[in-house]
Write a protein that holds these residues in place. Structure first.
Motif, PDB file in Angstrom:
ATOM      1  N   ASP A  69     -10.531  76.714  25.897  1.00  0.00           N
ATOM      2  CA  ASP A  69      -9.636  75.585  25.646  1.00  0.00           C
ATOM      3  C   ASP A  69     -10.190  74.629  24.581  1.00  0.00           C
ATOM      4  O   ASP A  69      -9.429  73.992  23.854  1.00  0.00           O
ATOM      5  CB  ASP A  69      -9.303  74.832  26.942  1.00  0.00           C
ATOM      6  CG  ASP A  69      -7.958  75.287  27.511  1.00  0.00           C
ATOM      7  OD1 ASP A  69      -7.062  75.595  26.704  1.00  0.00           O
ATOM      8  OD2 ASP A  69      -7.817  75.344  28.741  1.00  0.00           O
ATOM      9  N   LEU A 122      -7.888  69.987  32.280  1.00  0.00           N
ATOM     10  CA  LEU A 122      -7.362  69.578  30.979  1.00  0.00           C
ATOM     11  C   LEU A 122      -7.835  68.183  30.586  1.00  0.00           C
ATOM     12  O   LEU A 122      -8.213  67.960  29.429  1.00  0.00           O
ATOM     13  CB  LEU A 122      -5.828  69.653  30.977  1.00  0.00           C
ATOM     14  CG  LEU A 122      -5.259  71.082  31.019  1.00  0.00           C
ATOM     15  CD1 LEU A 122      -3.743  71.052  31.203  1.00  0.00           C
ATOM     16  CD2 LEU A 122      -5.605  71.845  29.735  1.00  0.00           C
ATOM     17  N   ALA A 148       2.914  80.681  29.642  1.00  0.00           N
ATOM     18  CA  ALA A 148       1.551  81.125  29.916  1.00  0.00           C
ATOM     19  C   ALA A 148       1.346  81.941  31.190  1.00  0.00           C
ATOM     20  O   ALA A 148       0.508  81.607  32.015  1.00  0.00           O
ATOM     21  CB  ALA A 148       0.609  79.915  29.917  1.00  0.00           C
ATOM     22  N   PRO A 149       2.116  83.028  31.352  1.00  0.00           N
ATOM     23  CA  PRO A 149       1.819  83.907  32.494  1.00  0.00           C
ATOM     24  C   PRO A 149       0.555  84.707  32.219  1.00  0.00           C
ATOM     25  O   PRO A 149       0.000  84.636  31.118  1.00  0.00           O
ATOM     26  CB  PRO A 149       3.033  84.827  32.549  1.00  0.00           C
ATOM     27  CG  PRO A 149       3.553  84.867  31.144  1.00  0.00           C
ATOM     28  CD  PRO A 149       3.223  83.536  30.527  1.00  0.00           C
ATOM     29  N   ASN A 150       0.103  85.428  33.212  1.00  0.00           N
ATOM     30  CA  ASN A 150      -1.100  86.230  33.044  1.00  0.00           C
ATOM     31  C   ASN A 150      -0.755  87.713  32.984  1.00  0.00           C
ATOM     32  O   ASN A 150       0.084  88.187  33.750  1.00  0.00           O
ATOM     33  CB  ASN A 150      -2.071  85.943  34.180  1.00  0.00           C
ATOM     34  CG  ASN A 150      -2.524  84.493  34.157  1.00  0.00           C
ATOM     35  OD1 ASN A 150      -2.899  83.960  33.108  1.00  0.00           O
ATOM     36  ND2 ASN A 150      -2.451  83.823  35.290  1.00  0.00           N
ATOM     37  N   HIS A 199       5.361  79.696  36.867  1.00  0.00           N
ATOM     38  CA  HIS A 199       5.604  80.000  35.459  1.00  0.00           C
ATOM     39  C   HIS A 199       7.049  79.694  35.086  1.00  0.00           C
ATOM     40  O   HIS A 199       7.342  79.356  33.946  1.00  0.00           O
ATOM     41  CB  HIS A 199       5.260  81.452  35.154  1.00  0.00           C
ATOM     42  CG  HIS A 199       3.805  81.752  35.345  1.00  0.00           C
ATOM     43  ND1 HIS A 199       3.353  82.640  36.291  1.00  0.00           N
ATOM     44  CD2 HIS A 199       2.707  81.249  34.757  1.00  0.00           C
ATOM     45  CE1 HIS A 199       2.032  82.674  36.261  1.00  0.00           C
ATOM     46  NE2 HIS A 199       1.610  81.835  35.332  1.00  0.00           N
ATOM     47  N   GLN A 213      -4.246  72.057  37.302  1.00  0.00           N
ATOM     48  CA  GLN A 213      -5.173  72.114  36.165  1.00  0.00           C
ATOM     49  C   GLN A 213      -5.379  70.743  35.521  1.00  0.00           C
ATOM     50  O   GLN A 213      -5.966  70.648  34.431  1.00  0.00           O
ATOM     51  CB  GLN A 213      -4.685  73.132  35.134  1.00  0.00           C
ATOM     52  CG  GLN A 213      -4.744  74.557  35.681  1.00  0.00           C
ATOM     53  CD  GLN A 213      -4.629  75.616  34.608  1.00  0.00           C
ATOM     54  OE1 GLN A 213      -5.171  75.467  33.520  1.00  0.00           O
ATOM     55  NE2 GLN A 213      -3.929  76.702  34.918  1.00  0.00           N
ATOM     56  N   ASP A 218       2.490  74.029  24.489  1.00  0.00           N
ATOM     57  CA  ASP A 218       1.804  75.127  25.181  1.00  0.00           C
ATOM     58  C   ASP A 218       2.543  75.314  26.497  1.00  0.00           C
ATOM     59  O   ASP A 218       2.492  74.447  27.371  1.00  0.00           O
ATOM     60  CB  ASP A 218       0.341  74.679  25.404  1.00  0.00           C
ATOM     61  CG  ASP A 218      -0.526  75.693  26.149  1.00  0.00           C
ATOM     62  OD1 ASP A 218      -0.026  76.364  27.075  1.00  0.00           O
ATOM     63  OD2 ASP A 218      -1.727  75.770  25.817  1.00  0.00           O
ATOM     64  N   GLU A 236      -5.247  83.816  25.526  1.00  0.00           N
ATOM     65  CA  GLU A 236      -6.666  83.481  25.575  1.00  0.00           C
ATOM     66  C   GLU A 236      -7.494  84.360  24.636  1.00  0.00           C
ATOM     67  O   GLU A 236      -8.497  83.921  24.090  1.00  0.00           O
ATOM     68  CB  GLU A 236      -7.187  83.646  27.009  1.00  0.00           C
ATOM     69  CG  GLU A 236      -6.940  82.419  27.861  1.00  0.00           C
ATOM     70  CD  GLU A 236      -7.310  82.659  29.322  1.00  0.00           C
ATOM     71  OE1 GLU A 236      -8.437  83.120  29.582  1.00  0.00           O
ATOM     72  OE2 GLU A 236      -6.457  82.389  30.190  1.00  0.00           O
ATOM     73  N   TYR A 260     -13.537  79.230  30.705  1.00  0.00           N
ATOM     74  CA  TYR A 260     -12.159  78.794  30.439  1.00  0.00           C
ATOM     75  C   TYR A 260     -12.190  77.518  29.573  1.00  0.00           C
ATOM     76  O   TYR A 260     -11.428  77.380  28.621  1.00  0.00           O
ATOM     77  CB  TYR A 260     -11.466  78.527  31.784  1.00  0.00           C
ATOM     78  CG  TYR A 260      -9.980  78.205  31.729  1.00  0.00           C
ATOM     79  CD1 TYR A 260      -9.119  78.838  30.822  1.00  0.00           C
ATOM     80  CD2 TYR A 260      -9.416  77.274  32.612  1.00  0.00           C
ATOM     81  CE1 TYR A 260      -7.761  78.552  30.806  1.00  0.00           C
ATOM     82  CE2 TYR A 260      -8.057  76.988  32.595  1.00  0.00           C
ATOM     83  CZ  TYR A 260      -7.233  77.617  31.693  1.00  0.00           C
ATOM     84  OH  TYR A 260      -5.884  77.328  31.685  1.00  0.00           O
ATOM     85  N   ARG A 270      -5.752  73.977  17.162  1.00  0.00           N
ATOM     86  CA  ARG A 270      -4.478  73.246  17.049  1.00  0.00           C
ATOM     87  C   ARG A 270      -4.626  72.019  16.150  1.00  0.00           C
ATOM     88  O   ARG A 270      -3.711  71.682  15.400  1.00  0.00           O
ATOM     89  CB  ARG A 270      -3.983  72.846  18.440  1.00  0.00           C
ATOM     90  CG  ARG A 270      -3.487  74.053  19.203  1.00  0.00           C
ATOM     91  CD  ARG A 270      -3.156  73.798  20.652  1.00  0.00           C
ATOM     92  NE  ARG A 270      -2.665  75.054  21.225  1.00  0.00           N
ATOM     93  CZ  ARG A 270      -2.423  75.264  22.501  1.00  0.00           C
ATOM     94  NH1 ARG A 270      -2.631  74.292  23.372  1.00  0.00           N
ATOM     95  NH2 ARG A 270      -1.967  76.422  22.929  1.00  0.00           N
ATOM     96  N   TYR A 325       0.746  70.129  26.827  1.00  0.00           N
ATOM     97  CA  TYR A 325       0.325  71.226  27.710  1.00  0.00           C
ATOM     98  C   TYR A 325       1.218  71.204  28.941  1.00  0.00           C
ATOM     99  O   TYR A 325       1.037  70.368  29.822  1.00  0.00           O
ATOM    100  CB  TYR A 325      -1.137  71.049  28.122  1.00  0.00           C
ATOM    101  CG  TYR A 325      -2.139  71.331  27.018  1.00  0.00           C
ATOM    102  CD1 TYR A 325      -2.255  70.473  25.927  1.00  0.00           C
ATOM    103  CD2 TYR A 325      -2.965  72.447  27.075  1.00  0.00           C
ATOM    104  CE1 TYR A 325      -3.173  70.729  24.922  1.00  0.00           C
ATOM    105  CE2 TYR A 325      -3.892  72.710  26.066  1.00  0.00           C
ATOM    106  CZ  TYR A 325      -3.990  71.847  24.993  1.00  0.00           C
ATOM    107  OH  TYR A 325      -4.893  72.098  24.001  1.00  0.00           O
ATOM    108  N   GLY A 378      -2.647  84.638  29.781  1.00  0.00           N
ATOM    109  CA  GLY A 378      -3.982  85.037  30.231  1.00  0.00           C
ATOM    110  C   GLY A 378      -4.161  86.519  29.936  1.00  0.00           C
ATOM    111  O   GLY A 378      -3.730  87.365  30.702  1.00  0.00           O
ATOM    112  N   HIS A 420       0.339  80.617  25.892  1.00  0.00           N
ATOM    113  CA  HIS A 420      -1.100  80.834  26.112  1.00  0.00           C
ATOM    114  C   HIS A 420      -1.300  81.810  27.280  1.00  0.00           C
ATOM    115  O   HIS A 420      -1.793  81.436  28.350  1.00  0.00           O
ATOM    116  CB  HIS A 420      -1.725  79.470  26.428  1.00  0.00           C
ATOM    117  CG  HIS A 420      -3.215  79.406  26.302  1.00  0.00           C
ATOM    118  ND1 HIS A 420      -3.853  78.802  25.258  1.00  0.00           N
ATOM    119  CD2 HIS A 420      -4.199  79.861  27.106  1.00  0.00           C
ATOM    120  CE1 HIS A 420      -5.161  78.869  25.427  1.00  0.00           C
ATOM    121  NE2 HIS A 420      -5.406  79.511  26.550  1.00  0.00           N
ATOM    122  N   VAL A 464       1.637  72.551  31.967  1.00  0.00           N
ATOM    123  CA  VAL A 464       0.791  73.330  32.876  1.00  0.00           C
ATOM    124  C   VAL A 464       0.819  72.638  34.243  1.00  0.00           C
ATOM    125  O   VAL A 464       0.893  71.409  34.317  1.00  0.00           O
ATOM    126  CB  VAL A 464      -0.665  73.382  32.333  1.00  0.00           C
ATOM    127  CG1 VAL A 464      -1.554  74.214  33.243  1.00  0.00           C
ATOM    128  CG2 VAL A 464      -0.715  73.924  30.905  1.00  0.00           C
TER     129      VAL A 464
END
Ligand code: ARG
Length: 599
Positions: A340, A368, A143-145, A154, A364, A140, A281, A336, A347, A358, A182, A180, A360
């Motif tokens: 997840d 997580l 994952a930008p938004n 990112h 976070q 994973d 998401e 959120y 998964r 992940y 957003g 992933h 990330v």
């Protein structure tokens, strides 16, 4: 003292398969000897470890006799001597010496190192074996938004994730990339209304140019200023959540515009992500209800101040009170954490992932860890299935604060990449004025992007690092350009010799000079470097390996003439240089960095 009858008359080739690293060979050959020497006296404990380490005084050092002697109550020097007398290293070592309180210094037989080199030179995988067990690994990352600028955070996730994907794939694992993004939530009400106000064409122009922040900020400004807009935005969220077709079409347009921009960044960066890997998401929205119901079924869920939460043990707030993970808010909305949760179940059950990575940012971590803990308690993340947070620190500016542009805004990733390429072009023009313009442009892209990636990958990911143009683009030191230059330099030796690199590949390499031996040992250690890197998912360890390799090559090249040497040394050294270039290019490729043939 037990004496061992040598059981290995020389070394069986089969024992070395997948073990090009001479240190690993030592371990493998010595393990049974240590077990034998330990005898019944060490029964019940862990198998004794020969503890093979690199050494300054010899090629390697066997340190395991000391702890074993202590454990079974015998003299360490005598035990070390028994290791030597076992004879298992015949053919591998040319010299074994018991030293100090009970170490064994090992000097490898040149013939052994040469045979190992021949084996990796004949192998497309350069001696790296495939993993004994093929795992399904979900990574994973990135994952930008949607409708928000991709920032340097990112960049980190994208570059680290991409390197891990490449390494795991190279080892033969089945890697599933999941981006992933957003692409769901409350802000989409105002974003869609703003899209309608602007008109799709104008919005598309701005967004596909990468002006995501401008779009988001304009929408946000209207939201703060106009009550009428606020109301429209709220109604729009409800329409979106209820699956209103017209709203979904607009939402999709918005997501697509952002994605085409993300794609441009990915292509420029040279990462493997494509649209196929999108797992935003929004994908988990329809799965949340079911996931939530299953959580209810576990009786872990409790009410807390009107919200539905789980208190995973071991998590507390600042006052030391148990910390809840909220799955349904007081107003009945999923969170959120709920998405997840659905994501982990997806998964585990749909993708049958053995391992979920992940990639990330550190902020976070708690979220997580709590999600993973709840999933473990509920029985959805059961060993050997594993989820791991591959966390990373921040990118800092010169002022050691979070990196910002001069205007105080977050730095646009695409502009940063363009600047890297431009600066690399200038550096190349200065170093190599003869290179023609077209080649320079191609090489500048490889060097500029490589420099950005390498400066990110080469520091321990957990730490913050300072983004420093001059340092990352330097041709000296632990930098991307230095490593690429080592590769280009070898290519240029062959150009000057007028020799095709592939033509020397079957030439036997003879090791005489100490720099040749050191380089050989490093070349043989690629599989170990990869193992060590993936043990903690720390790409900087592979970076250290490539850097050491480039330094070893420099020492070799400074001390051992290649083109001016007489045969057969000349051919042998050319073959050693070619093998070095192959290992350099392979290791850089695993980091997602290209290796130009000239610079
Ligand atoms: N889009 C999120 C962010 O920018 C990261 C998502 C990470 N992945 C996950 N499964 N939560 O912060």
């Amino acid at each position: 003292m037990r004496v061992i009858v040598p059981r290995f008359g020389g070394v069986d080739r089969a024992d070395w398969r997948g073990m090009s690293d001479p240190l690993a060979t030592l371990s493998a050959l010595l393990s049974p000897v240590f077990t034998e020497l330990a005898g019944d006296r060490a029964e019940g404990g862990a198998a004794p470890d020969p503890t093979v380490r690199p050494s300054d005084r010899a090629d390697a050092q066997i340190n395991g006799a000391l702890p074993l002697a202590k454990r079974i109550g015998t003299n360490p020097r005598e035990l070390a001597q028994a290791v030597v007398d076992s004879g298992v290293l015949a053919g591998v070592a040319s010299e074994l010496e018991v030293a100090g309180p009970g170490f064994v210094n090992v000097t490898f037989a040149s013939s052994f190192l040469e045979a190992q080199l021949a084996a990796i030179a004949a192998d497309d995988r350069l001696g790296v074996p495939e993993a004994p067990q093929r795992l399904n690994v979900v990574v994973d990352y990135s994952a930008p938004n949607v409708a928000k600028e991709m920032h340097v955070g990112h960049l980190r996730s994208t570059v680290i994730g991409d390197a891990l994907v490449r390494m795991l794939s190279f080892l033969g694992h089945h890697v599933i990339r999941e981006n992933h993004i957003g692409d769901w939530g409350r802000p989409f009400g105002m974003l869609i209304e703003h899209l309608l106000d602007l008109g799709e064409d104008i919005a598309a122009e701005g967004l596909s140019q990468g002006d995501l922040d401008g779009f988001y900020k304009a929408a946000n400004a209207k939201f703060t200023e106009s009550e009428e807009f606020q109301e429209r935005a709220r109604d729009r969220v409800v329409l979106l959540q209820n699956g209103d077709e017209e709203t979904l079409v607009l939402w999709r347009r918005l997501v697509e515009m952002s994605n085409s921009y993300f794609d441009r960044v990915y292509r420029k960066l040279g990462v493997l992500l494509t649209d196929e890997d999108l797992a935003g998401e929004s994908r988990y929205q329809p799965l949340m209800e079911g996931a939530y119901e299953r959580l209810e079924g576990t009786e872990l869920l409790v009410e807390d101040d009107g919200a539905m939460v789980v208190f995973p043990p071991g998590f507390t707030n600042r006052d030391g009170d148990p910390l809840p993970l909220i799955f349904r808010s007081r107003t009945g909305a999923f969170m959120y954490a709920t998405s997840d949760l659905a994501c982990v179940i997806d998964r585990a059950e749909r993708l049958d992932a053995d391992l979920m990575l992940y990639v990330v940012g550190s902020p976070q971590a708690q979220h997580l860890q709590m999600v993973f803990e709840v999933c473990k308690m509920a029985g959805w993340l059961v060993e050997p299935r594993q989820a791991i947070h591959v966390a990373f620190g921040n990118v800092l500016g010169d002022d050691r604060k979070m990196m910002r542009s001069r205007a105080g805004e977050s730095v646009k990733l695409i502009e940063l990449l363009d600047e890297a390429i431009e600066r690399a072009g200038d550096a190349i023009a200065e170093k190599n004025p003869e290179i023609d313009a077209q080649d320079r442009e191609a090489v500048a892209a490889m060097v500029g992007i490589g420099a950005v990636k390498y400066s990110d990958l080469s520091t321990d990911r957990i730490k913050d690092y300072v983004f420093d143009w001059d340092r990352m683009l330097a041709f000296e030191g632990n930098t991307g350009p230095y490593l690429q230059y080592a590769h280009a330099r070898i290519c240029s030796i062959f150009r000057r010799a007028g020799t095709d690199r592939a033509s020397v590949r079957a030439t036997a390499i003879e090791l005489a000079a100490p720099q040749e031996r050191a380089l050989a040992m490093r070349l043989l250690a690629l599989p170990t470097a990869l193992d060590v890197t993936l043990e903690s998912y720390s790409p900087h360890k592979l970076c250290t390996y490539v850097y050491d390799l480039a330094v070893d090559f420099s020492a070799f090249y400074e001390n051992c003439p290649v083109l001016k040497a007489d045969e057969p040394t000349r051919s042998s050294r050319l073959a050693l240089a070619d093998l070095t270039a192959r290992v350099l290019a392979q290791a850089l490729d695993l980091l997602g960095i290209e290796a130009p043939e000239q610079m």
